[in-house]
Design a protein around this motif. Structure first.
Motif, PDB file in Angstrom:
ATOM      1  N   ALA A  58      37.155  45.262  42.781  1.00 29.17           N
ATOM      2  CA  ALA A  58      36.301  44.508  41.869  1.00 29.17           C
ATOM      3  C   ALA A  58      35.472  45.461  41.018  1.00 29.17           C
ATOM      4  CB  ALA A  58      35.396  43.569  42.661  1.00 29.17           C
ATOM      5  N   MET A  59      34.998  46.553  41.670  1.00 35.24           N
ATOM      6  CA  MET A  59      34.194  47.543  40.951  1.00 35.24           C
ATOM      7  C   MET A  59      34.957  48.098  39.743  1.00 35.24           C
ATOM      8  SD  MET A  59      32.995  51.054  42.658  1.00 35.24           S
ATOM      9  CE  MET A  59      31.404  50.786  43.333  1.00 35.24           C
ATOM     10  N   ILE A  60      36.262  48.350  39.945  1.00 36.75           N
ATOM     11  CA  ILE A  60      37.056  48.907  38.852  1.00 36.75           C
ATOM     12  C   ILE A  60      37.062  47.965  37.658  1.00 36.75           C
ATOM     13  CG2 ILE A  60      39.397  49.535  38.165  1.00 36.75           C
ATOM     14  CD1 ILE A  60      39.851  50.584  40.898  1.00 36.75           C
ATOM     15  N   PHE A  61      37.223  46.642  37.940  1.00 37.94           N
ATOM     16  CA  PHE A  61      37.350  45.709  36.815  1.00 37.94           C
ATOM     17  C   PHE A  61      36.000  45.312  36.242  1.00 37.94           C
ATOM     18  CE2 PHE A  61      41.399  45.267  38.971  1.00 37.94           C
ATOM     19  CZ  PHE A  61      42.221  45.538  37.894  1.00 37.94           C
ATOM     20  N   VAL A  62      34.927  45.580  36.970  1.00 36.71           N
ATOM     21  CA  VAL A  62      33.613  45.273  36.411  1.00 36.71           C
ATOM     22  C   VAL A  62      33.188  46.387  35.464  1.00 36.71           C
ATOM     23  CG1 VAL A  62      31.184  45.005  36.948  1.00 36.71           C
ATOM     24  CG2 VAL A  62      32.885  43.835  38.323  1.00 36.71           C
ATOM     25  N   ASP A  63      33.397  47.631  35.895  1.00 35.89           N
ATOM     26  CA  ASP A  63      32.782  48.731  35.151  1.00 35.89           C
ATOM     27  C   ASP A  63      33.738  49.684  34.465  1.00 35.89           C
ATOM     28  OD1 ASP A  63      30.156  48.324  35.057  1.00 35.89           O
ATOM     29  OD2 ASP A  63      29.681  49.301  36.947  1.00 35.89           O
ATOM     30  N   ILE A  64      35.002  49.687  34.834  1.00 33.53           N
ATOM     31  CA  ILE A  64      35.862  50.737  34.289  1.00 33.53           C
ATOM     32  C   ILE A  64      36.932  50.178  33.361  1.00 33.53           C
ATOM     33  CG2 ILE A  64      37.378  52.657  34.869  1.00 33.53           C
ATOM     34  CD1 ILE A  64      35.862  52.845  37.504  1.00 33.53           C
ATOM     35  N   VAL A  65      37.701  49.210  33.833  1.00 29.82           N
ATOM     36  CA  VAL A  65      38.807  48.694  33.027  1.00 29.82           C
ATOM     37  C   VAL A  65      38.450  47.307  32.515  1.00 29.82           C
ATOM     38  CG1 VAL A  65      41.234  48.063  33.030  1.00 29.82           C
ATOM     39  CG2 VAL A  65      40.465  49.990  34.390  1.00 29.82           C
ATOM     40  N   GLU A  66      38.560  47.115  31.222  1.00 26.89           N
ATOM     41  CA  GLU A  66      38.349  45.795  30.625  1.00 26.89           C
ATOM     42  C   GLU A  66      39.505  44.878  31.025  1.00 26.89           C
ATOM     43  OE1 GLU A  66      36.204  44.454  28.144  1.00 26.89           O
ATOM     44  OE2 GLU A  66      34.840  46.062  28.720  1.00 26.89           O
ATOM     45  N   ILE A  80      30.710  55.956  44.879  1.00 29.24           N
ATOM     46  CA  ILE A  80      31.829  55.134  45.368  1.00 29.24           C
ATOM     47  C   ILE A  80      32.878  54.988  44.272  1.00 29.24           C
ATOM     48  CG2 ILE A  80      32.501  52.886  46.276  1.00 29.24           C
ATOM     49  CD1 ILE A  80      29.693  52.518  47.320  1.00 29.24           C
ATOM     50  N   GLY A  81      32.409  54.675  43.058  1.00 32.52           N
ATOM     51  CA  GLY A  81      33.352  54.515  41.948  1.00 32.52           C
ATOM     52  C   GLY A  81      34.116  55.799  41.670  1.00 32.52           C
ATOM     53  N   GLY A  82      33.404  56.936  41.700  1.00 35.34           N
ATOM     54  CA  GLY A  82      34.058  58.222  41.482  1.00 35.34           C
ATOM     55  C   GLY A  82      35.122  58.477  42.524  1.00 35.34           C
ATOM     56  N   SER A  83      34.801  58.156  43.790  1.00 31.38           N
ATOM     57  CA  SER A  83      35.776  58.376  44.859  1.00 31.38           C
ATOM     58  C   SER A  83      37.008  57.508  44.658  1.00 31.38           C
ATOM     59  CB  SER A  83      35.153  58.066  46.226  1.00 31.38           C
ATOM     60  OG  SER A  83      34.475  59.177  46.717  1.00 31.38           O
ATOM     61  N   ILE A  84      36.788  56.250  44.240  1.00 29.91           N
ATOM     62  CA  ILE A  84      37.939  55.360  44.047  1.00 29.91           C
ATOM     63  C   ILE A  84      38.840  55.908  42.941  1.00 29.91           C
ATOM     64  CG2 ILE A  84      38.628  53.068  43.267  1.00 29.91           C
ATOM     65  CD1 ILE A  84      36.188  51.947  44.617  1.00 29.91           C
ATOM     66  N   LEU A  85      38.226  56.323  41.830  1.00 25.95           N
ATOM     67  CA  LEU A  85      39.040  56.863  40.732  1.00 25.95           C
ATOM     68  C   LEU A  85      39.775  58.124  41.154  1.00 25.95           C
ATOM     69  CD1 LEU A  85      36.943  56.384  37.507  1.00 25.95           C
ATOM     70  CD2 LEU A  85      39.061  55.288  38.162  1.00 25.95           C
ATOM     71  N   LEU A  86      39.059  58.995  41.889  1.00 22.68           N
ATOM     72  CA  LEU A  86      39.712  60.222  42.365  1.00 22.68           C
ATOM     73  C   LEU A  86      40.897  59.876  43.247  1.00 22.68           C
ATOM     74  CD1 LEU A  86      36.803  62.626  43.289  1.00 22.68           C
ATOM     75  CD2 LEU A  86      38.603  63.025  41.652  1.00 22.68           C
ATOM     76  N   MET A  87      40.677  58.873  44.135  1.00 20.62           N
ATOM     77  CA  MET A  87      41.720  58.469  45.062  1.00 20.62           C
ATOM     78  C   MET A  87      42.958  58.020  44.294  1.00 20.62           C
ATOM     79  SD  MET A  87      40.988  56.042  48.334  1.00 20.62           S
ATOM     80  CE  MET A  87      39.837  55.106  47.548  1.00 20.62           C
ATOM     81  N   GLY A 101      26.347  33.023  42.514  1.00 21.58           N
ATOM     82  CA  GLY A 101      25.575  34.035  41.791  1.00 21.58           C
ATOM     83  C   GLY A 101      26.358  35.295  41.489  1.00 21.58           C
ATOM     84  N   VAL A 102      27.685  35.186  41.474  1.00 21.33           N
ATOM     85  CA  VAL A 102      28.526  36.355  41.188  1.00 21.33           C
ATOM     86  C   VAL A 102      29.300  36.061  39.901  1.00 21.33           C
ATOM     87  CG1 VAL A 102      30.284  37.895  42.121  1.00 21.33           C
ATOM     88  CG2 VAL A 102      28.794  36.645  43.666  1.00 21.33           C
ATOM     89  N   ASP A 103      29.633  37.105  39.148  1.00 23.94           N
ATOM     90  CA  ASP A 103      30.446  36.905  37.957  1.00 23.94           C
ATOM     91  C   ASP A 103      31.846  36.459  38.365  1.00 23.94           C
ATOM     92  OD1 ASP A 103      28.543  37.472  36.137  1.00 23.94           O
ATOM     93  OD2 ASP A 103      28.975  39.625  36.071  1.00 23.94           O
ATOM     94  N   PRO A 104      32.508  35.681  37.484  1.00 21.52           N
ATOM     95  CA  PRO A 104      33.839  35.193  37.860  1.00 21.52           C
ATOM     96  C   PRO A 104      34.874  36.284  38.028  1.00 21.52           C
ATOM     97  CG  PRO A 104      33.002  34.056  35.904  1.00 21.52           C
ATOM     98  CD  PRO A 104      32.027  35.121  36.213  1.00 21.52           C
ATOM     99  N   VAL A 105      34.789  37.372  37.237  1.00 22.39           N
ATOM    100  CA  VAL A 105      35.838  38.405  37.332  1.00 22.39           C
ATOM    101  C   VAL A 105      35.872  39.037  38.731  1.00 22.39           C
ATOM    102  CG1 VAL A 105      36.559  40.663  36.497  1.00 22.39           C
ATOM    103  CG2 VAL A 105      35.979  38.868  34.868  1.00 22.39           C
ATOM    104  N   PRO A 106      34.748  39.579  39.232  1.00 26.01           N
ATOM    105  CA  PRO A 106      34.812  40.086  40.607  1.00 26.01           C
ATOM    106  C   PRO A 106      35.153  38.995  41.608  1.00 26.01           C
ATOM    107  CG  PRO A 106      32.562  40.155  39.769  1.00 26.01           C
ATOM    108  CD  PRO A 106      33.438  39.851  38.612  1.00 26.01           C
ATOM    109  N   LEU A 117      29.196  55.090  36.362  1.00 20.57           N
ATOM    110  CA  LEU A 117      30.599  55.320  36.668  1.00 20.57           C
ATOM    111  C   LEU A 117      31.257  56.062  35.513  1.00 20.57           C
ATOM    112  CD1 LEU A 117      31.997  52.083  38.261  1.00 20.57           C
ATOM    113  CD2 LEU A 117      31.116  54.114  39.332  1.00 20.57           C
ATOM    114  N   PRO A 118      32.236  56.916  35.796  1.00 14.97           N
ATOM    115  CA  PRO A 118      32.971  57.546  34.700  1.00 14.97           C
ATOM    116  C   PRO A 118      33.761  56.480  33.951  1.00 14.97           C
ATOM    117  CG  PRO A 118      33.999  58.023  36.797  1.00 14.97           C
ATOM    118  CD  PRO A 118      32.711  57.333  37.103  1.00 14.97           C
ATOM    119  N   ALA A 119      33.756  56.552  32.630  1.00 13.16           N
ATOM    120  CA  ALA A 119      34.422  55.520  31.846  1.00 13.16           C
ATOM    121  C   ALA A 119      35.904  55.814  31.681  1.00 13.16           C
ATOM    122  CB  ALA A 119      33.766  55.404  30.476  1.00 13.16           C
ATOM    123  N   GLY A 120      36.337  56.983  32.067  1.00 14.17           N
ATOM    124  CA  GLY A 120      37.748  57.290  31.907  1.00 14.17           C
ATOM    125  C   GLY A 120      38.115  58.491  32.748  1.00 14.17           C
TER     126      GLY A 120
END
Lengths: 319, 548
Positions: B105-113, B328-335, B242-247, B487-490
């Protein structure tokens, strides 16, 4: 390498069909990449380290400050800021980590291996082995944190003069970290000892204790030694735990004197982290000294891996 | 083996030494485990602080969660140990799935549109479909034609005409790529519907295959529709929580649907283990009831440092407010980067060495070389990354791509070694059978060797990935930032990682405040994620070993 003659005969006619050629090339390139990595590693470490030493700096055309090889290898003061690069101060600290952690890991690791291969029931083994793997799976930075936050305060009442940063806690966590390595390789060696040898022992009237210590362990000795060397090589290369726990004061200590383990010290890996993580500007002599330490570390661990391999091959009991 | 003391007539043998030895060995085995367990309990206590909660809070959860779970567990155990095992496994599955859905969910909230994601999927799906259609239209199409068609379809779809090749020559785009076309559409469905549209159908398909494997068409459709409904409900109902629909959609598709599908599969296909499902049901219902009851009664929970703020804040100079989100976001992207870079190459090398390599000198060199590479300290790999990528290739230091490449090189030998073991375990007879059917080498590798060694390879690669996430030293060496506030944007932006953040807190910000709050919380999150990954690998391996 199951390229047996049957497969060869059956596939010979299609060997050069485009799909075969393409897939074979892809797999080959993948395998060749490991060689490329090694070559890259060696070339990089040598060329960068060459810029550090006086005798080789001219060869690679580097101007500016350099250090002599003799000073690097025999000096006992490590102070990059004032241009003193005596790697012995770092090597002794690394040696201390190696000795201290082996005091913990080797007996416990061999004990674990004997228990798992000779005594444990399959069920117990199926629980303990994953448990040990999890020990090895915990990040080393976490072990370093454990050392300063929990282990050092626990030891302080018993060990007089123990500072927050000390070699003792670092050795303990590195020791625990490498137990699984000793245990799993030694256990493999012990499991490879044929059942007939054990049965012969029992037939001679030996107890299980005697069979374990007098038959299984001596027969698996080459594997056990090889696991020792690999584990020690791992202890030498261990970075984060010693960086956090051992402090960052480089000093030349006597690794064979137990009293020195209460001191803080700077092993080679920690020195590299300290130099790069600090504000070393790229290209300066301090920056290049990292590569000099790096190649020293690389050569030592490589030599130990080769020795371990050799011991395992050369002294393997043929059954 | 235990025949030594059973033969009479040899006189008495002293068993003291043997017994003592046995217990010494057991103590040696348990020492490390117990020691680390105690340390983990300490750190969990520091991070979660269970004792700061009201006694009433503990009592409430004891009554609604612990007691019923124990009772149901005992009951399930009576009905059969298999049932209890299924129940416990399902709980673990729920926990792990929710954890990973959070990351996704984190990826689609902050990194990928969502629109970019949709465009990318369409741009990949269409050429795949075209290629498959061409092949099924005429089976006798030559390999070269197939290859050309595939490459052309993907090139057109991703880059358009004339694409990057044309822009080198300065020609402007005549036909836009499918990717650009979809991403540039003036109208687009709401983001959460796009997510549901891309996640729902595959999850529903896999779910219906799993639950209704060999049942009639109606059951398949029913199960698939049920899963799709869960995914859509995730997006539709999320705003009420109270959560956004995308996540909401992502959590429903990755975290809720798989455990539900597993539970449904157990209920339908394994009647004897059905009763075990009561255990996870009790845990879920018990925690919800307990939370509501404690809230109503006004009992304060523990003042845990691992909470929503910690997971969603970025670093702060005060320990109590410091968060873990960018790490956490950095680790996921690195992974993800490590997985994409290292696994194809590692598995490819393993296939070459096991299936293709002739037994000659060059192969032996590669062989020795790989085992030596596995023994090189990680900090030296960091030097390799620094020297090769930063100094020679002039990349900016500390980016996701750079970290991924460095860590990928680090775990490459481990991936190769474990994949080789898995491939070696495939029995020689199955290969011979494949050749006997007239298959070529590549067909044998593709249809026999890789599928049969798949779970073994997966186990090894998950363990290797766990190693990569835990590594800190190489990231420091390549200049990854200790502190990142977003979070890194790319892929070409600098990223922090979980272990690096923990290191920063325990060294640069060293102080009692950080030692007691932020660091334990970070360690708990890091260790929880690694234990989850390791347990997946161990479960996979046990399953794999028992079926072989």
């Amino acid at each position: 390498m199951s390229g047996d003659s049957l497969a060869d005969d059956l596939t010979r006619r299609t060997q050069n069909a485009p799909p075969e050629l393409l897939s074979r090339t892809f797999f080959f390139v993948c395998a060749a990449l490991s060689i490329a990595t090694t070559i890259g590693l060696i070339v990089l470490l040598t060329t960068e380290a060459a810029k550090f030493f006086t005798f080789s700096a001219q060869l690679v055309g580097v101007e500016g400050e350099t250090a002599t090889l003799v000073e690097f290898l025999t000096g006992t003061v490590w102070q990059p800021t004032s241009g003193q690069f005596g790697v012995l101060a770092l090597v002794t600290a690394t040696l201390m980590v190696m000795i201290g952690s082996s005091v913990i890991a080797l007996p416990l690791g061999v004990g674990t291996a004997i228990y798992l291969s000779e005594y444990a029931s399959p069920r117990v083994r199926s629980i303990l082995k994953p448990g040990l793997e999890i020990l090895a799976g915990i990040p080393t930075v976490v072990y370093g944190f454990f050392a300063i936050i929990y282990i050092t305060p626990m030891l302080q009442p018993f060990v007089p003069g123990l500072g927050t940063f000390n070699m003792l806690s670092a050795c303990i966590v590195v020791g625990i970290m490498i137990i699984p390595m000793v245990a799993s390789i030694s256990e493999d060696a012990m499991s490879a000892v044929p059942e007939e040898l054990r049965q012969a022992g029992y037939g001679m009237g030996a107890t299980k204790f005697e069979v374990s210590t007098d038959i299984v362990v001596p027969s698996a000795l080459s594997g056990i030694f090889s696991s020792f060397i690999l584990a020690l090589s791992r202890a030498i290369g261990e970075t984060m735990a010693v960086t956090i726990a051992a402090g960052s004061t480089a000093q030349f200590l006597n690794p064979f004197n137990p009293a020195t383990y209460t001191e803080r010290a700077l092993p080679m890996t920690a020195a590299m982290i300290k130099l790069i993580g600090g504000d070393v500007t790229g290209g300066g002599i301090a920056y290049r000294s990292v590569f000099a330490i790096g190649i020293t570390l690389f050569v030592i661990t490589l030599a130990m891996n080769v020795i371990s391999d050799y011991v395992a091959q050369r002294y393997r009991e043929e059954y | 083996m235990a025949t030594n003391n059973e033969i009479e007539g040899f006189g008495r043998v002293s068993r003291t030494a043997g017994t003592l030895f046995r217990y010494l060995l057991l103590a040696a085995t348990l020492f490390g485990l117990v020691f680390v367990t105690i340390l983990l309990v300490y750190v969990a206590n520091d991070a979660i602080q269970p004792l700061t909660a009201d006694p009433g809070w503990h009592l409430t959860f004891f009554l609604t969660l612990v007691l019923p779970t124990l009772a149901v567990g005992v009951y399930a155990n009576r009905c059969g140990i298999e049932a209890l095992r299924t129940g416990v496994f399902t709980i673990g599955f729920v926990v792990v799935a929710l954890m990973f859905s959070g990351g996704a969910a984190m990826i689609f909230v902050d990194i990928v549109e969502p629109l970019t994601w949709l465009a990318f999927l369409v741009a990949l799906a269409v050429p795949t479909a075209v290629t498959m259609a061409v092949v099924s239209y005429d089976h006798r199409i030559s390999f070269v034609t197939q290859f050309v068609v595939t490459v052309a379809a993907f090139y057109l779809s991703l880059f358009g005409v004339p694409g990057p090749l044309g822009s080198l020559a300065g020609v402007s785009t005549v036909v836009p790529s499918l990717f650009g076309f979809v991403a540039g559409l003036p109208f687009a469905p709401p983001p959460w519907l796009m997510m549901a549209g891309t996640f729902g159908p595959p999850v529903a398909y896999v779910g219906s295959r799993y639950v209704a494997a060999d049942r009639d068409r109606r059951t398949h459709v029913l199960v698939g529709a049920g899963v799709l409904a869960v995914v859509l409900a995730g997006g539709a109902l999320a705003p009420f929580a109270g959560v956004d629909p995308v996540p909401g959609v992502v959590v429903a598709a990755v975290g809720l649907a798989p455990p539900l599908v597993y539970a449904a599969g157990t209920a339908v296909n394994r009647p004897t283990e059905r009763v075990g499902l009561l255990v996870p049901a009790t845990v879920v219902v018990g925690s919800l009831v307990g939370a509501v009851a404690a809230d109503v009664a006004g009992f304060a929970g523990p003042q845990s440092w691992v909470d929503w703020t910690f997971l969603t804040n970025s670093h702060s100079s005060t320990a109590a407010e410091a968060g873990f989100y960018p790490a956490i976001g950095g680790s996921i992207l690195l992974m993800l980067t490590v997985a994409v870079l290292a696994f194809p190459v590692g598995i490819g090398a393993a296939v070459y060495l096991e299936e293709y390599a002739p037994n000659n000198r060059f192969t032996r060199i590669i062989d020795v070389n790989i085992s030596n590479l596995a023994g090189v300290p990680s900090v030296v790999y960091g030097l390799l990354g620094l020297g090769l990528f930063v100094t020679y290739l002039d990349q900016p230091p500390g980016t996701v791509l750079l970290g991924g490449a460095t860590l990928g090189l680090l775990i490459l030998p481990i991936v190769i070694i474990s994949a080789r073991e898995a491939i070696r375990a495939v029995p020689e007879e199955t290969r011979a059978a494949s050749y006997g059917m007239g298959a070529t080498k590549w067909q044998t590798v593709k249809n026999v060797v890789l599928p049969r060694s798949f779970s073994g390879i997966l186990t090894g690669t998950i363990l290797a990935l766990g190693r990569a996430i835990g590594e800190t030293a190489p990231l420091i060496m390549i200049g990854a930032p200790n502190v990142k506030y977003s979070l890194p944007a790319g892929l070409s932006e600098a990223a922090s990682a979980m272990p690096l953040q923990v290191y920063a807190w325990s060294s640069l910000y060293a102080g009692d405040d950080f030692y007691q709050k932020a660091v334990p919380a970070g360690v708990v999150v890091l260790v929880a994620i690694l234990l989850a990954m390791n347990s997946i690998a161990i479960v996979l391996r046990n399953k794999y070993q028992s079926t072989e």
